[in-house]
Design an enzyme around this catalytic site. Structure first.
Site, PDB file in Angstrom:
ATOM      1  CG  ASP A   1      -2.005   1.066   1.374  1.00  0.00           C
ATOM      2  OD1 ASP A   1      -2.203   1.597   0.207  1.00  0.00           O
ATOM      3  OD2 ASP A   1      -2.225   1.493   2.217  1.00  0.00           O
TER       4      ASP A   1
ATOM      5  CG  ASP B   1      -1.694   2.839   6.190  1.00  0.00           C
ATOM      6  OD1 ASP B   1      -2.543   3.499   5.288  1.00  0.00           O
ATOM      7  OD2 ASP B   1      -0.838   3.709   7.012  1.00  0.00           O
TER       8      ASP B   1
ATOM      9  CD  GLU C   1      -4.843   0.977  -2.661  1.00  0.00           C
ATOM     10  OE1 GLU C   1      -5.559   0.477  -1.997  1.00  0.00           O
ATOM     11  OE2 GLU C   1      -4.318   2.202  -2.140  1.00  0.00           O
TER      12      GLU C   1
END
Length: 157
Positions: free
Chosen positions: A7, A140, A67
């Site tokens: 992430d 996260d 991501e």
């Protein structure tokens, strides 16, 4: 198949390692890489790079899943995130890992069944889907697990 889920962020980057052994998914590890906003940009990026490199060397992933990001209305924030993504992608390339990118809504839909799920819903579902994740409290970190999970269950490798 071992996936390193990321992430991406400059201040608080989440990472996770999830493996697929036969038909079973297995959570191996996860964490957060925090940088100090007072440090120079190149030092922050170097810290992200060197810390993620240790993860790659320890777990030997076959692939990285990251991501996708969207352009924020705050161009400075988007630019800083772009720097972090560049440092991450450079490291992934240096270790010759395959890489997949996933839209946030795709990850949310895969994990929760709803593409606009909230952070707490994602965290809850990750804990249900993968044993060993019960102690994760940071969104996260949970997102990184979800990204790796998405890569494995969608057979996007």
């Amino acid at each position: 198949m071992i996936i390193l889920g990321i992430d991406p962020a400059l201040g608080s980057l989440g990472w996770a390692v999830v493996a697929k052994e036969t038909a079973q998914l297995k959570y191996l590890a996860s964490g957060i890489i925090r940088t100090n906003s007072k440090d120079a940009m190149h030092h922050r990026l170097a810290f992200i790079n060197s810390t993620l490199e240790k993860v790659i060397l320890e777990y030997q992933p076959n692939m990285a899943a990251i991501e996708e990001t969207f352009v924020n209305t705050n161009s400075v924030t988007s630019l800083k995130l772009g720097y972090a993504r560049g440092a991450i992608m450079s490291l992934i390339g240096r270790y010759n890992l395959d890489m997949r990118e996933f839209k946030p809504n795709t990850v949310k839909k895969t994990v929760t069944g709803y593409g606009h799920a909230e952070k707490d819903q994602m965290l809850h579902m990750i804990k249900l889907l993968l044993s060993g994740t019960a102690l994760i409290t940071n969104s996260d970190e949970a997102d990184a697990v979800a990204i790796a999970y998405t890569c494995l269950v969608t057979k996007n490798y």
